[in-house]
Motif scaffolding. Structure first.
Motif, PDB file in Angstrom:
ATOM      1  N   VAL A 151       0.863  -1.182   0.000  1.00  0.00           N
ATOM      2  CA  VAL A 151       0.000   0.000   0.000  1.00  0.00           C
ATOM      3  C   VAL A 151       0.899   1.231   0.000  1.00  0.00           C
ATOM      4  CG1 VAL A 151      -1.958  -1.083   1.182  1.00  0.00           C
ATOM      5  CG2 VAL A 151      -0.158  -0.020   2.532  1.00  0.00           C
ATOM      6  N   ALA A 152       0.404   2.291  -0.596  1.00  0.00           N
ATOM      7  CA  ALA A 152       1.177   3.529  -0.613  1.00  0.00           C
ATOM      8  C   ALA A 152       1.235   4.134   0.781  1.00  0.00           C
ATOM      9  CB  ALA A 152       0.537   4.521  -1.582  1.00  0.00           C
ATOM     10  N   ASP A 153       2.260   4.937   1.046  1.00  0.00           N
ATOM     11  CA  ASP A 153       2.325   5.654   2.320  1.00  0.00           C
ATOM     12  C   ASP A 153       1.032   6.437   2.509  1.00  0.00           C
ATOM     13  OD1 ASP A 153       4.840   4.635   2.436  1.00  0.00           O
ATOM     14  OD2 ASP A 153       5.871   6.567   2.592  1.00  0.00           O
ATOM     15  N   ALA A 154       0.474   6.356   3.712  1.00  0.00           N
ATOM     16  CA  ALA A 154      -0.844   6.971   3.934  1.00  0.00           C
ATOM     17  C   ALA A 154      -1.045   7.314   5.394  1.00  0.00           C
ATOM     18  CB  ALA A 154      -1.943   6.018   3.475  1.00  0.00           C
ATOM     19  N   ASN A 155      -1.957   8.244   5.636  1.00  0.00           N
ATOM     20  CA  ASN A 155      -2.455   8.567   6.966  1.00  0.00           C
ATOM     21  C   ASN A 155      -3.941   8.226   7.009  1.00  0.00           C
ATOM     22  OD1 ASN A 155       0.048   9.648   7.717  1.00  0.00           O
ATOM     23  ND2 ASN A 155      -0.500  11.690   6.967  1.00  0.00           N
ATOM     24  N   VAL A 156      -4.484   8.119   8.205  1.00  0.00           N
ATOM     25  CA  VAL A 156      -5.924   7.908   8.351  1.00  0.00           C
ATOM     26  C   VAL A 156      -6.624   9.246   8.129  1.00  0.00           C
ATOM     27  CG1 VAL A 156      -7.787   7.244   9.921  1.00  0.00           C
ATOM     28  CG2 VAL A 156      -5.639   5.974   9.929  1.00  0.00           C
ATOM     29  N   THR A 157      -7.516   9.273   7.159  1.00  0.00           N
ATOM     30  CA  THR A 157      -8.258  10.491   6.843  1.00  0.00           C
ATOM     31  C   THR A 157      -9.739  10.164   6.721  1.00  0.00           C
ATOM     32  OG1 THR A 157      -7.850  10.111   4.487  1.00  0.00           O
ATOM     33  CG2 THR A 157      -6.328  11.572   5.634  1.00  0.00           C
ATOM     34  N   ALA A 158     -10.565  11.199   6.724  1.00  0.00           N
ATOM     35  CA  ALA A 158     -12.019  11.015   6.732  1.00  0.00           C
ATOM     36  C   ALA A 158     -12.567  10.754   5.335  1.00  0.00           C
ATOM     37  CB  ALA A 158     -12.682  12.248   7.339  1.00  0.00           C
ATOM     38  N   GLY A 159     -11.946   9.843   4.629  1.00  0.00           N
ATOM     39  CA  GLY A 159     -12.379   9.529   3.278  1.00  0.00           C
ATOM     40  C   GLY A 159     -13.400   8.410   3.236  1.00  0.00           C
ATOM     41  N   ILE A 160     -13.683   7.959   2.032  1.00  0.00           N
ATOM     42  CA  ILE A 160     -14.654   6.897   1.817  1.00  0.00           C
ATOM     43  C   ILE A 160     -14.185   5.618   2.502  1.00  0.00           C
ATOM     44  CG2 ILE A 160     -15.804   5.503   0.044  1.00  0.00           C
ATOM     45  CD1 ILE A 160     -15.297   7.887  -1.880  1.00  0.00           C
ATOM     46  N   GLY A 161     -15.081   4.992   3.255  1.00  0.00           N
ATOM     47  CA  GLY A 161     -14.759   3.727   3.904  1.00  0.00           C
ATOM     48  C   GLY A 161     -14.233   3.847   5.312  1.00  0.00           C
ATOM     49  N   VAL A 162     -13.958   5.058   5.771  1.00  0.00           N
ATOM     50  CA  VAL A 162     -13.492   5.282   7.142  1.00  0.00           C
ATOM     51  C   VAL A 162     -14.672   5.779   7.968  1.00  0.00           C
ATOM     52  CG1 VAL A 162     -11.899   6.542   8.637  1.00  0.00           C
ATOM     53  CG2 VAL A 162     -11.168   5.838   6.354  1.00  0.00           C
ATOM     54  N   ASP A 163     -15.069   4.991   8.979  1.00  0.00           N
ATOM     55  CA  ASP A 163     -16.256   5.397   9.738  1.00  0.00           C
ATOM     56  C   ASP A 163     -15.897   6.400  10.835  1.00  0.00           C
ATOM     57  OD1 ASP A 163     -15.282   3.938  11.947  1.00  0.00           O
ATOM     58  OD2 ASP A 163     -16.402   2.149  11.381  1.00  0.00           O
ATOM     59  N   ASP A 164     -16.937   7.014  11.375  1.00  0.00           N
ATOM     60  CA  ASP A 164     -16.732   8.066  12.370  1.00  0.00           C
ATOM     61  C   ASP A 164     -16.090   7.533  13.652  1.00  0.00           C
ATOM     62  OD1 ASP A 164     -17.743  10.027  10.728  1.00  0.00           O
ATOM     63  OD2 ASP A 164     -19.796   9.829  11.476  1.00  0.00           O
ATOM     64  N   ALA A 165     -16.390   6.275  14.005  1.00  0.00           N
ATOM     65  CA  ALA A 165     -15.824   5.695  15.219  1.00  0.00           C
ATOM     66  C   ALA A 165     -14.303   5.634  15.128  1.00  0.00           C
ATOM     67  CB  ALA A 165     -16.401   4.301  15.457  1.00  0.00           C
ATOM     68  N   GLN A 166     -13.785   5.259  13.962  1.00  0.00           N
ATOM     69  CA  GLN A 166     -12.331   5.199  13.787  1.00  0.00           C
ATOM     70  C   GLN A 166     -11.723   6.596  13.850  1.00  0.00           C
ATOM     71  OE1 GLN A 166     -11.011   2.989  10.369  1.00  0.00           O
ATOM     72  NE2 GLN A 166      -8.881   3.554  10.646  1.00  0.00           N
ATOM     73  N   LEU A 167     -12.414   7.574  13.293  1.00  0.00           N
ATOM     74  CA  LEU A 167     -11.906   8.946  13.327  1.00  0.00           C
ATOM     75  C   LEU A 167     -11.873   9.482  14.749  1.00  0.00           C
ATOM     76  CD1 LEU A 167     -13.676  10.455  10.203  1.00  0.00           C
ATOM     77  CD2 LEU A 167     -11.276   9.774  10.410  1.00  0.00           C
ATOM     78  N   ARG A 168     -12.886   9.144  15.536  1.00  0.00           N
ATOM     79  CA  ARG A 168     -12.896   9.599  16.928  1.00  0.00           C
ATOM     80  C   ARG A 168     -11.728   9.001  17.696  1.00  0.00           C
ATOM     81  NH1 ARG A 168     -18.572   8.871  16.266  1.00  0.00           N
ATOM     82  NH2 ARG A 168     -18.453   6.807  17.254  1.00  0.00           N
ATOM     83  N   LEU A 169     -11.428   7.739  17.433  1.00  0.00           N
ATOM     84  CA  LEU A 169     -10.279   7.112  18.090  1.00  0.00           C
ATOM     85  C   LEU A 169      -8.976   7.781  17.661  1.00  0.00           C
ATOM     86  CD1 LEU A 169     -10.983   3.267  18.144  1.00  0.00           C
ATOM     87  CD2 LEU A 169     -10.374   4.701  20.084  1.00  0.00           C
ATOM     88  N   THR A 170      -8.870   8.083  16.371  1.00  0.00           N
ATOM     89  CA  THR A 170      -7.659   8.720  15.855  1.00  0.00           C
ATOM     90  C   THR A 170      -7.392  10.046  16.552  1.00  0.00           C
ATOM     91  OG1 THR A 170      -7.964   7.663  13.688  1.00  0.00           O
ATOM     92  CG2 THR A 170      -6.517   9.591  13.775  1.00  0.00           C
ATOM     93  N   ARG A 171      -8.465  10.749  16.924  1.00  0.00           N
ATOM     94  CA  ARG A 171      -8.307  12.052  17.566  1.00  0.00           C
ATOM     95  C   ARG A 171      -7.846  11.940  19.012  1.00  0.00           C
ATOM     96  NH1 ARG A 171     -13.722  13.011  14.901  1.00  0.00           N
ATOM     97  NH2 ARG A 171     -13.215  14.012  12.912  1.00  0.00           N
ATOM     98  N   THR A 172      -8.066  10.795  19.641  1.00  0.00           N
ATOM     99  CA  THR A 172      -7.684  10.633  21.048  1.00  0.00           C
ATOM    100  C   THR A 172      -6.428   9.777  21.231  1.00  0.00           C
ATOM    101  OG1 THR A 172      -9.201   8.752  21.257  1.00  0.00           O
ATOM    102  CG2 THR A 172     -10.041  10.914  21.872  1.00  0.00           C
ATOM    103  N   LEU A 173      -6.160   8.878  20.284  1.00  0.00           N
ATOM    104  CA  LEU A 173      -4.948   8.062  20.371  1.00  0.00           C
ATOM    105  C   LEU A 173      -3.747   8.886  19.937  1.00  0.00           C
ATOM    106  CD1 LEU A 173      -6.254   4.644  18.991  1.00  0.00           C
ATOM    107  CD2 LEU A 173      -6.031   5.391  21.372  1.00  0.00           C
ATOM    108  N   GLY A 174      -2.620   8.648  20.570  1.00  0.00           N
ATOM    109  CA  GLY A 174      -1.449   9.492  20.366  1.00  0.00           C
ATOM    110  C   GLY A 174      -0.786   9.393  19.021  1.00  0.00           C
ATOM    111  N   GLY A 175      -1.143   8.395  18.250  1.00  0.00           N
ATOM    112  CA  GLY A 175      -0.555   8.221  16.933  1.00  0.00           C
ATOM    113  C   GLY A 175       0.127   6.875  16.804  1.00  0.00           C
ATOM    114  N   GLY A 176      -0.258   6.119  15.795  1.00  0.00           N
ATOM    115  CA  GLY A 176       0.367   4.824  15.543  1.00  0.00           C
ATOM    116  C   GLY A 176       0.728   4.708  14.077  1.00  0.00           C
ATOM    117  N   CYS A 177       1.796   3.978  13.776  1.00  0.00           N
ATOM    118  CA  CYS A 177       2.235   3.850  12.388  1.00  0.00           C
ATOM    119  C   CYS A 177       3.055   2.576  12.204  1.00  0.00           C
ATOM    120  CB  CYS A 177       3.089   5.058  12.000  1.00  0.00           C
ATOM    121  SG  CYS A 177       3.672   5.037  10.275  1.00  0.00           S
TER     122      CYS A 177
END
Length: 322
Positions: free
Chosen positions: A93-119
């Motif tokens: 897969v190409a280098d990427a970040n989690v973004t609010a695009g197609i297929g990413v639900d709101d629950a995952q985005l909420r977690l992304t905002r509170t988790l310190g960052g994983g890669c």
């Protein structure tokens, strides 16, 4: 199986015998579902005790079927499913970040905002994928408000499936041998005593670790906990009581002097904030993007309304280290 077998360095005949003995305890249905590597992982997790390993693998099989784990939308080279967390330095897969695009639900985005960052950030010296978690930047008090325990576990399962189905096969191909474990780096820089003693979040962590050990045994080669402050010792005494002794044996607690990481991960594959030379300056957020840290913007869904999550990408040299 003899108790004298070194499960980390078995002979081919010892490994084959352990696999055969466990397969004899399983139904045809479970046997047909499991690879020899699956059988070996569960055997090792129970120190070659075939009775205990059989109970464990049967529970794993039933869970996967009941939860439809094989049907999860996992990002792979032949689809456009979104990555579950940031990725750097892989060809699948190409280098990427989690973004609010197609297929990413709101629950995952909420977690992304509170988790310190994983890669998942490149590979170690033996070709294993490296996962880096900026746990010290978690907004601990908001995690239980943002997600349920089941939601956090579902997210973690998606991470593990991405590792298993996408990254490990690529790493195996590059290494020209089976790579079946990852290296984990947990960075506690910025963590506070309040965060380490937040009971609701710790209860969620305990449940997640229990599921991880039962359903994804032996997927971790080594975990390094770096920048661990003195107050972490108290929390660690509690956390280690939740872990299998074999898991504990693979965890190394390091302070601010974590030069030992360079023995495991080459400098060009290790972020500069961990003592390496990599900065991933071509990506927003650098090596490990973090909304709480502020190195990566939390843009609204409208900014990504039509985003495609994967692009066709090729490298002249597969072992890239950009």
């Amino acid at each position: 199986m003899s108790a004298t077998v070194d499960v980390d360095n078995p002979t081919p005949s010892q490994r084959a015998a352990a696999i055969e003995q466990l397969r004899d305890k399983l139904s045809d249905e479970v046997n047909s579902y499991c690879s020899d590597l699956d059988i070996w992982r569960f055997s090792v997790a129970r120190q070659l005790d075939t009775e205990k390993a059989a109970v464990m693998i049967n529970a794993w099989y039933e869970w996967r079927k009941q939860a439809n784990v094989d049907d999860l939308a996992v990002a792979q080279p032949d689809n456009e499913n979104p990555v579950p967390c940031a990725v750097r330095g892989y060809g699948a897969v190409a280098d990427a970040n989690v973004t609010a695009g197609i297929g990413v639900d709101d629950a995952q985005l909420r977690l992304t905002r509170t988790l310190g960052g994983g890669c998942w950030h490149k590979r170690d010296r033996d070709g294993r994928p490296v996962y880096i978690e900026r746990a010290g930047r978690h907004i601990i008090k908001d995690i239980p408000k943002t997600s349920s325990t089941s939601g956090l576990i579902e997210f973690h399962v998606l991470l593990q499936e991405f590792l298993t189905r996408t990254l490990l096969p690529e790493c195996s191909q590059l290494a020209e041998e089976t790579v079946w474990q990852q290296v984990v780096v947990i960075d506690l820089a910025g963590v506070s005593l309040v965060a380490l003693s937040h009971i609701p979040a710790l209860n969620m962590l305990r449940e997640m670790l229990a599921r991880d050990q039962m359903m994804y045994p032996e997927r971790m080669y080594r975990t390094y906990v770096v920048n661990a402050p003195p107050v972490f010792i108290t929390a660690w005494k509690m956390i280690r009581s939740w872990l299998d002794p074999r898991v504990i044996s693979k965890i190394q607690i390091l302070g601010k002097d974590h030069a030992e990481l360079l023995d495991q991960i080459p400098a060009h594959n290790l972020p500069s904030f961990l003592g390496g030379s990599c900065k991933c300056s071509h990506m927003p957020g650098g090596c490990v993007p973090s909304v709480p840290l502020g190195n990566y913007p939390d843009l609204p869904r409208s900014a990504y309304a039509h985003l495609r999550h994967q692009v066709q990408i090729s490298y002249t040299e597969p072992r890239h280290s950009f």
